[in-house]
Scaffold this active site. Structure first.
Site, PDB file in Angstrom:
ATOM      1  N   ARG A 109      20.767   6.657  61.427  1.00 55.22           N
ATOM      2  CA  ARG A 109      20.324   5.167  61.440  1.00 55.22           C
ATOM      3  C   ARG A 109      19.152   5.102  60.323  1.00 55.22           C
ATOM      4  O   ARG A 109      18.276   5.949  60.554  1.00 55.22           O
ATOM      5  CB  ARG A 109      19.723   4.763  62.871  1.00 55.22           C
ATOM      6  N   ARG A 118      24.604  -0.970  61.393  1.00 56.74           N
ATOM      7  CA  ARG A 118      24.202   0.380  61.756  1.00 56.74           C
ATOM      8  C   ARG A 118      25.012   1.195  62.426  1.00 56.74           C
ATOM      9  O   ARG A 118      26.021   0.633  63.223  1.00 56.74           O
ATOM     10  CB  ARG A 118      22.865   0.124  62.551  1.00 56.74           C
ATOM     11  N   ASP A 121      22.384   1.872  67.456  1.00 51.77           N
ATOM     12  CA  ASP A 121      21.339   1.093  67.897  1.00 51.77           C
ATOM     13  C   ASP A 121      20.900   1.545  69.341  1.00 51.77           C
ATOM     14  O   ASP A 121      21.749   1.335  70.349  1.00 51.77           O
ATOM     15  CB  ASP A 121      21.203  -0.380  67.560  1.00 51.77           C
ATOM     16  N   ASP A 123      18.345   0.740  72.573  1.00 50.94           N
ATOM     17  CA  ASP A 123      16.958  -0.078  72.780  1.00 50.94           C
ATOM     18  C   ASP A 123      16.601   0.182  74.335  1.00 50.94           C
ATOM     19  O   ASP A 123      17.681   0.189  75.158  1.00 50.94           O
ATOM     20  CB  ASP A 123      17.199  -1.451  72.675  1.00 50.94           C
TER      21      ASP A 123
END
Length: 190
Positions: A109, A118, A121, A123
């Site tokens: 990334r 990407r 990811d 989160d």
């Protein structure tokens, strides 16, 4: 240090699925969103979840199905593969963020275009019932309640997990017509 048997057995199913733990410290339930749209996304998601499962102070409890999701924001790109995992951690929110960023970096990334392509990811969606607003970390994730690709897989795992700011469960947030209008397709188990 590895998690002790006491830690591994301390959380009841109700505590994990609602995000409400006694406030005396100790393990905290977390929801982590994962996904990507570059390379072999299914393999990358599987390997990233495996990497998270090896973090000291973190344990994966459950993993949603994978979903194929239409891009939001920057739409001139491949569809994403997304999912959510439910975990428990003794890491602080900042330590967990650092660990997630390290895993993203290990999978190639490199920040480019906001909401752009990407390989991976990761989160923090929820960290128990905590609300944090700092320059480097906002919890709950500031757009999670607007994103079907987060709420749909989260509802598989913990539909009663309550958003600590909005006071609504994942199930309730998912009912919003604007959320329901997003193109998200259940794809396959991870």
């Amino acid at each position: 240090m590895r998690l002790s048997r006491e830690f591994l057995n301390c959380a009841s199913s109700a505590e994990l699925r609602t995000g409400r733990f006694p406030s005396a410290g100790g393990p905290v339930p977390v929801l982590i969103g994962f996904g990507g749209n570059e390379g072999d996304t299914e393999t990358v998601c599987r390997a990233a979840v495996d990497a998270l499962g090896r973090l000291e102070g973190f344990r994966v409890e459950a993993i949603s199905w994978l979903y194929r999701t239409e891009p939001i924001g920057y739409t001139e790109q491949q569809w994403f593969v997304n999912g959510v995992l439910l975990g428990v951690t003794i890491l602080s929110p900042e330590e967990l963020l650092t660990a997630l960023l390290d895993v993203e970096k290990a999978f190639g990334r490199v920040p480019k275009i906001r909401w752009g392509p990407r390989p991976l990811d990761l989160d923090i969606i929820f960290y128990g019932d905590r609300s944090i607003d700092s320059p480097h970390l906002i919890i709950p994730h500031p757009r999670a309640h607007e994103r079907r690709f987060v709420l749909e897989p989260a509802a598989e795992l913990c539909p009663e997990f309550v958003h600590p700011v909005l006071g609504l469960s994942v199930r309730e947030l998912l009912q919003d017509p604007a959320v329901q209008s997003q193109d998200v397709r259940r794809w396959k188990p991870l």
